[in-house]
Motif scaffolding. Structure first.
Motif, PDB file in Angstrom:
ATOM      1  N   ALA A 113      -5.112  88.866  76.457  1.00 18.85           N
ATOM      2  CA  ALA A 113      -5.867  88.721  75.210  1.00 18.85           C
ATOM      3  C   ALA A 113      -6.048  87.264  74.809  1.00 18.85           C
ATOM      4  O   ALA A 113      -6.931  86.944  74.000  1.00 18.85           O
ATOM      5  CB  ALA A 113      -5.168  89.480  74.078  1.00 18.85           C
ATOM      6  N   GLN A 114      -5.235  86.365  75.356  1.00 12.58           N
ATOM      7  CA  GLN A 114      -5.393  84.935  75.068  1.00 12.58           C
ATOM      8  C   GLN A 114      -6.336  84.265  76.073  1.00 12.58           C
ATOM      9  O   GLN A 114      -7.094  83.367  75.719  1.00 12.58           O
ATOM     10  CB  GLN A 114      -4.029  84.228  75.108  1.00 12.58           C
ATOM     11  CG  GLN A 114      -2.895  84.937  74.397  1.00 12.58           C
ATOM     12  CD  GLN A 114      -3.263  85.520  73.053  1.00 12.58           C
ATOM     13  OE1 GLN A 114      -3.985  84.912  72.264  1.00 12.58           O
ATOM     14  NE2 GLN A 114      -2.786  86.734  72.789  1.00 12.58           N
ATOM     15  N   LEU A 115      -6.284  84.716  77.317  1.00 15.84           N
ATOM     16  CA  LEU A 115      -7.084  84.091  78.372  1.00 15.84           C
ATOM     17  C   LEU A 115      -8.517  84.600  78.410  1.00 15.84           C
ATOM     18  O   LEU A 115      -9.438  83.854  78.752  1.00 15.84           O
ATOM     19  CB  LEU A 115      -6.430  84.348  79.735  1.00 15.84           C
ATOM     20  CG  LEU A 115      -5.064  83.695  79.952  1.00 15.84           C
ATOM     21  CD1 LEU A 115      -4.425  84.252  81.212  1.00 15.84           C
ATOM     22  CD2 LEU A 115      -5.205  82.183  80.052  1.00 15.84           C
ATOM     23  N   PHE A 116      -8.692  85.880  78.076  1.00 14.26           N
ATOM     24  CA  PHE A 116     -10.012  86.501  78.152  1.00 14.26           C
ATOM     25  C   PHE A 116     -10.478  86.899  76.751  1.00 14.26           C
ATOM     26  O   PHE A 116      -9.671  87.097  75.845  1.00 14.26           O
ATOM     27  CB  PHE A 116      -9.969  87.752  79.032  1.00 14.26           C
ATOM     28  CG  PHE A 116      -9.559  87.494  80.448  1.00 14.26           C
ATOM     29  CD1 PHE A 116     -10.479  87.031  81.379  1.00 14.26           C
ATOM     30  CD2 PHE A 116      -8.256  87.713  80.867  1.00 14.26           C
ATOM     31  CE1 PHE A 116     -10.113  86.797  82.692  1.00 14.26           C
ATOM     32  CE2 PHE A 116      -7.868  87.475  82.178  1.00 14.26           C
ATOM     33  CZ  PHE A 116      -8.807  87.013  83.095  1.00 14.26           C
ATOM     34  N   ALA A 117     -11.774  87.039  76.595  1.00 11.06           N
ATOM     35  CA  ALA A 117     -12.347  87.603  75.370  1.00 11.06           C
ATOM     36  C   ALA A 117     -12.904  88.986  75.701  1.00 11.06           C
ATOM     37  O   ALA A 117     -13.193  89.297  76.857  1.00 11.06           O
ATOM     38  CB  ALA A 117     -13.442  86.704  74.817  1.00 11.06           C
ATOM     39  N   GLY A 118     -13.041  89.809  74.688  1.00  9.73           N
ATOM     40  CA  GLY A 118     -13.713  91.094  74.820  1.00  9.73           C
ATOM     41  C   GLY A 118     -14.963  91.084  73.962  1.00  9.73           C
ATOM     42  O   GLY A 118     -15.172  90.161  73.165  1.00  9.73           O
ATOM     43  N   LEU A 119     -15.764  92.109  74.085  1.00 11.91           N
ATOM     44  CA  LEU A 119     -16.941  92.177  73.220  1.00 11.91           C
ATOM     45  C   LEU A 119     -16.528  92.293  71.760  1.00 11.91           C
ATOM     46  O   LEU A 119     -17.194  91.761  70.873  1.00 11.91           O
ATOM     47  CB  LEU A 119     -17.816  93.370  73.611  1.00 11.91           C
ATOM     48  CG  LEU A 119     -18.572  93.279  74.938  1.00 11.91           C
ATOM     49  CD1 LEU A 119     -19.458  94.505  75.128  1.00 11.91           C
ATOM     50  CD2 LEU A 119     -19.417  92.013  75.006  1.00 11.91           C
ATOM     51  N   THR A 120     -15.409  92.973  71.508  1.00 17.31           N
ATOM     52  CA  THR A 120     -14.949  93.188  70.141  1.00 17.31           C
ATOM     53  C   THR A 120     -13.478  92.805  70.029  1.00 17.31           C
ATOM     54  O   THR A 120     -12.801  92.535  71.024  1.00 17.31           O
ATOM     55  CB  THR A 120     -15.130  94.658  69.719  1.00 17.31           C
ATOM     56  OG1 THR A 120     -14.335  95.493  70.581  1.00 17.31           O
ATOM     57  CG2 THR A 120     -16.578  95.084  69.811  1.00 17.31           C
ATOM     58  N   ARG A 121     -12.986  92.803  68.806  1.00 21.55           N
ATOM     59  CA  ARG A 121     -11.566  92.669  68.520  1.00 21.55           C
ATOM     60  C   ARG A 121     -11.257  93.583  67.350  1.00 21.55           C
ATOM     61  O   ARG A 121     -12.169  94.125  66.722  1.00 21.55           O
ATOM     62  CB  ARG A 121     -11.216  91.210  68.198  1.00 21.55           C
ATOM     63  CG  ARG A 121     -11.867  90.686  66.935  1.00 21.55           C
ATOM     64  CD  ARG A 121     -11.777  89.180  66.808  1.00 21.55           C
ATOM     65  NE  ARG A 121     -10.403  88.704  66.764  1.00 21.55           N
ATOM     66  CZ  ARG A 121     -10.075  87.410  66.798  1.00 21.55           C
ATOM     67  NH1 ARG A 121     -11.038  86.479  66.886  1.00 21.55           N
ATOM     68  NH2 ARG A 121      -8.827  87.020  66.740  1.00 21.55           N
ATOM     69  N   LEU A 122      -9.982  93.768  67.039  1.00 22.44           N
ATOM     70  CA  LEU A 122      -9.607  94.714  65.989  1.00 22.44           C
ATOM     71  C   LEU A 122      -9.215  94.016  64.702  1.00 22.44           C
ATOM     72  O   LEU A 122      -8.525  92.984  64.712  1.00 22.44           O
ATOM     73  CB  LEU A 122      -8.429  95.584  66.434  1.00 22.44           C
ATOM     74  CG  LEU A 122      -8.676  96.732  67.406  1.00 22.44           C
ATOM     75  CD1 LEU A 122      -7.445  97.618  67.443  1.00 22.44           C
ATOM     76  CD2 LEU A 122      -9.910  97.529  67.079  1.00 22.44           C
ATOM     77  N   ALA A 123      -9.625  94.623  63.587  1.00 18.74           N
ATOM     78  CA  ALA A 123      -9.129  94.230  62.270  1.00 18.74           C
ATOM     79  C   ALA A 123      -7.763  94.878  62.058  1.00 18.74           C
ATOM     80  O   ALA A 123      -7.395  95.821  62.765  1.00 18.74           O
ATOM     81  CB  ALA A 123     -10.109  94.683  61.196  1.00 18.74           C
ATOM     82  N   PRO A 124      -6.976  94.413  61.090  1.00 21.95           N
ATOM     83  CA  PRO A 124      -5.670  95.024  60.843  1.00 21.95           C
ATOM     84  C   PRO A 124      -5.726  96.525  60.564  1.00 21.95           C
ATOM     85  O   PRO A 124      -4.753  97.235  60.825  1.00 21.95           O
ATOM     86  CB  PRO A 124      -5.157  94.252  59.619  1.00 21.95           C
ATOM     87  CG  PRO A 124      -5.796  92.907  59.736  1.00 21.95           C
ATOM     88  CD  PRO A 124      -7.167  93.182  60.276  1.00 21.95           C
ATOM     89  N   ASP A 125      -6.852  97.021  60.027  1.00 24.08           N
ATOM     90  CA  ASP A 125      -6.943  98.459  59.763  1.00 24.08           C
ATOM     91  C   ASP A 125      -7.459  99.244  60.967  1.00 24.08           C
ATOM     92  O   ASP A 125      -7.673 100.448  60.882  1.00 24.08           O
ATOM     93  CB  ASP A 125      -7.833  98.732  58.542  1.00 24.08           C
ATOM     94  CG  ASP A 125      -9.287  98.321  58.767  1.00 24.08           C
ATOM     95  OD1 ASP A 125      -9.612  97.775  59.844  1.00 24.08           O
ATOM     96  OD2 ASP A 125     -10.102  98.550  57.854  1.00 24.08           O
TER      97      ASP A 125
END
Length: 518
Positions: free
Chosen positions: A56-68
């Motif tokens: 998760a630090q080396l690569f990016a994804g199309l999305t990421r998650l909010a705390p909820d």
């Protein structure tokens, strides 16, 4: 596997901190995480604690998650679902580039999603993806075989990282590609150095596509063979963060180091739980009567009490507190358990024993031995002799489980932030037949389950979806393919100077670009 060098005795840790301070080498924006050495850094072929965190630090994804748990833009600046619910259109950020300077394009996204569909151990997660089209370099059209509203929640870096096609698409099979250990991503951090069994160093990506991020200059993962060494390292300043800690570990920490200033942040959206996974291809657990008898013999409330009521008993495949959970109850019934074992053809021998149950478990887990102690006591009452197989390291345990050389194993799993991610993988037969841990390695195959799961993950209405998953839970609970034990609240133990961990959607399994240190 060679054991890591144990460099963090309390004395050595204190000396290291003092020497660094006098030498002027203090790194106020360096985050040090206590960890286990990962086998590689590519979450697209295996998503575990450390692979997912580093990935998760080396690569990016199309999305990421909010705390909820809701999906947020990341590499994709926006997305829309079609009216017929059979496609998603993602718009990519035009300033994103990989660590080697090559721009991120739609071709990289298409390559990564289709590779994940082929290789990811959570194979049902991307099963609805029928095709990925690239109308232009910054537009991705994902066509679906059925409605699948959960898709944006799945395309996060710890599950479906976007890989550089120009690096990976060279004919080498993804699971053995050398770039898995020499990663080129587009995430907030870049690989600086990897010393196996000692430490992994990631440095700030100066060309990260989010302005002003990351806030840290460096993340260091220091590898520990023995978890008991971590508290002294934290107290002496050699470690900032210890992730995936059980409440039992936290209590032990506070008892041993009452003078150490630490904090604990709960992991959001992981929904961890512990269970016994049976090898359903081998006797005696190929027999449902035996599995039901074991469930009737184990006193889950007593287990929770033994572990200081830090656990919530679990009686079905979805853990309490996870999305789409519906309560299922059961009671301990020793008499009925004994009758079922008699009916299954396992009478008591001269010394009262029916058979031996050999349980594997992940080595180094702080509270698993306590769980096994309770199980041994409970199952002894119905004539089952519990023995434990101690693997020398994680790799040996993983090989035994993946290749089916086990009878039963105590494991800790994540339900993640949607059943389509963390639950489907365990109860859907794997058509690829790949020997990968944390998937359906036990051979469970109820023909009624996959259609029900597909229907549930396609539903747009939350109430309809929950009702369908309730049916699934009741159906699987009748089969007893696993002995579900309890939901467990994993914690991130950290020093007071670590800031903004609570803003992440998955703790250290999230990009840490907004995390900072004082």
């Amino acid at each position: 596997m060679r054991r890591p060098i144990r460099i963090f005795s309390p004395f050595f840790s204190l000396m290291l901190v003092l020497l660094s301070a006098f030498a002027g080498n203090a790194a106020p924006h360096e985050l040090v995480i206590a960890a286990a050495s990962p086998p590689h850094f590519n979450p697209l072929i295996l998503t575990g604690q450390m692979v997912g965190s580093v990935g998760a630090q080396l690569f990016a994804g199309l999305t990421r998650l909010a705390p909820d748990g809701t999906p947020l833009p990341y590499l994709a600046s926006s997305w829309t679902e079609s009216r017929d619910r059979l496609s998603f259109l993602f718009r990519l950020r035009e300033n994103a580039a990989f660590h080697d300077g090559v721009p991120v394009t739609a071709e990289d996204v298409a390559f990564s999603i289709l590779a994940g569909k082929r290789y990811h151990p959570f194979h049902p997660m991307l099963e609805p993806v029928a095709a990925v089209e690239t109308p232009d370099p910054h537009t991705v059209l994902i066509r679906l075989s059925r409605p699948y509203p959960v898709l944006p929640k799945i395309l996060i870096p710890s599950l479906v990282p976007i890989l550089p096609r120009h690096v990976y698409d060279d004919g080498t099979p993804l699971p053995v590609h050398p770039a898995n250990l020499h990663p080129v991503g587009s995430g907030p951090f870049m690989l600086e150095a990897f010393i196996p069994d000692q430490e992994l160093r990631l440095k700030r990506n100066p060309h990260f596509f989010l302005p002003g991020r990351p806030l840290l200059d460096r993340i260091v993962y220091r590898f520990f063979w023995d978890q008991s060494e971590v508290p002294s390292a934290m107290v002496c300043g050699g470690v900032d963060v210890y992730p995936f800690a059980s409440p039992t570990f936290l209590k032990s920490f506070n008892r041993s180091y009452p003078f150490g200033a630490i904090r604990a942040t709960a992991f959001a959206n992981l929904n961890a739980h512990i269970l016994i996974k049976y090898n359903l291809r081998r006797k005696p657990f190929s027999d449902r009567k035996v599995r039901k008898a074991v469930a009737l013999a184990v006193d889950l409330p007593k287990l929770a009490e033994h572990l200081e009521n830090r656990l919530t008993p679990q009686y079905g495949p979805i853990p309490p507190g996870a999305p789409c959970f519906s309560p299922i109850s059961s009671r301990t019934d020793i008499d009925r358990a004994n009758r079922l074992l008699d009916e299954a053809g396992y009478p008591r021998g001269p010394e009262g024993t029916r058979f031996t149950m050999l349980i594997d478990y992940i080595p180094g887990t702080d509270f698993f031995p306590s769980v096994l102690h309770v199980l041994r006591s409970d199952l002894e009452r119905v004539g089952i002799d519990v023995q434990v197989h101690d693997s020398p390291n994680f790799a040996e345990w993983a090989h035994r489980i993946a290749t089916g050389r086990y009878q039963a194993t105590l494991d800790g799993l994540f339900a993640w932030h949607d059943p389509a991610i963390g639950i489907h993988r365990l109860y859907t037969p794997n058509p690829t037949k790949r020997n990968v841990i944390w998937s359906n390695t036990d051979g469970y195959d109820n023909p009624a389950v996959p259609p029900l799961l597909r229907q549930a993950s396609s539903a747009a209405d939350p109430q309809e979806r929950k009702a369908l998953y309730a049916r699934f839970q009741r159906l699987v609970a009748e089969d007893h393919p696993s002995l579900w034990l309890a939901a467990i609240p994993y914690l991130i133990i950290h020093t007071p100077g670590v800031r903004h961990l609570e803003t992440t959607g998955l703790g250290i399994l999230s990009p840490l670009d907004a995390v900072d240190t004082e």
